[in-house]
Enzyme design. Sequence first.
Site, PDB file in Angstrom:
ATOM      1  N   LYS A   1     -90.051 -84.499 -76.326  1.00 47.77           N
ATOM      2  CA  LYS A   1     -91.464 -84.102 -76.259  1.00 47.77           C
ATOM      3  C   LYS A   1     -92.341 -85.170 -76.893  1.00 47.77           C
ATOM      4  O   LYS A   1     -91.905 -85.942 -77.765  1.00 47.77           O
ATOM      5  CB  LYS A   1     -91.705 -82.756 -76.946  1.00 47.77           C
TER       6      LYS A   1
ATOM      7  N   ASP B   1     -89.449 -76.742 -83.339  1.00 45.77           N
ATOM      8  CA  ASP B   1     -89.600 -77.456 -82.070  1.00 45.77           C
ATOM      9  C   ASP B   1     -88.562 -77.034 -81.025  1.00 45.77           C
ATOM     10  O   ASP B   1     -88.617 -77.489 -79.883  1.00 45.77           O
ATOM     11  CB  ASP B   1     -89.466 -78.977 -82.288  1.00 45.77           C
TER      12      ASP B   1
END
Length: 305
Positions: free
Chosen positions: A9, A137
């Site tokens: 990401k 995350d």
Amino acid sequence: MITVRVPAKVNVQLGVGGLRADGFHDLANVFFAVALGDEVTASPGEGVTLSCTGPDAAVVPLDDSNLAARAARLLAAHHGLADPGVHLHIAKAIPVAGGMAGGSADGAAALVACDALWQLDTPLPVLLDLAAELGSDVPFALLGGVALGRGRGEILEPLPVEGTFHWIFAVADGGLSTPAVYRECDRLRDRAGTGSGETDVTTPDADPTLLAALAEGDAVALAAALTNDLQPAAVSLRPALAATLRAGTEAGALGALVSGSGPTCAFLAKDAESAAAVAEALLASGTCRAAHATYGPVPGASVVS
Ligand code: ATP
């Protein structure tokens, strides 16, 4: 044998609130999944064992601290499997400690791979809860696409996005510790006299201009709206990043920012051809160890074979 592909990401917006009493910061975090990713293969084994290949393999822990191993054990415990058996092989392309959530990605991939190997059919909401237990995350690596993360980043709202954006990632030598970058962010805020506590810092919110740029597939507008509140802290700890950011911008990138807690730097380009040229120029500039042209958004952890 089950192979799962999982994206890294980049945070196109990372708004960091004040330090909370529990030691975390409230975030307004817009996650964006890119095609640069790892592959995790689960095969039958005894206990939970790990292996890893890739340029950063030597610095990946192969003990129970690895998020892939922790994910396998957590899933087994959730289903009451007394003796989980799996070997997990990580083909690692995501830079380690690079601010691209590589460990979290492997945790998400291991959840999906073990779920398929052990034929558990765990519903997605349950996998997302287990993912949040592993780390802030991890849920996003399961979902992929583009999403707004609130709280510590684990409360996710998928966001509309149009088309494909082209990215370049400049990998630095060595990593940065995420907690150290947050501490430096607090220190810089204190030093500036604004304070770093919950009452000192405005609670961050998603930037409407950035959300519109994503929804409209407008790379120029997205580039202008990229922000990362951790960037000053990452650059303070690693001053050489300023030169990397400058080199990408001078090479024609539309926008540049430090990815998450760094030290990887992310650049947005207008198309795939421009991304390839920026990657080549970054490598030639000598301001990074490697430069990868890639694209997104892409889906979260998915079985490929
Ligand atoms: P984030 O952006 O989520 O803060 P990061 O991308 O900066 O993370 P990671 O690559 O996730 O950093 O690694 C951080 C640390 O986590 C590593 O230094 C390593 O010790 C540990 N770790 C645990 N599992 C893994 C894994 N599967 N791959 C890489 N590192 C792992």
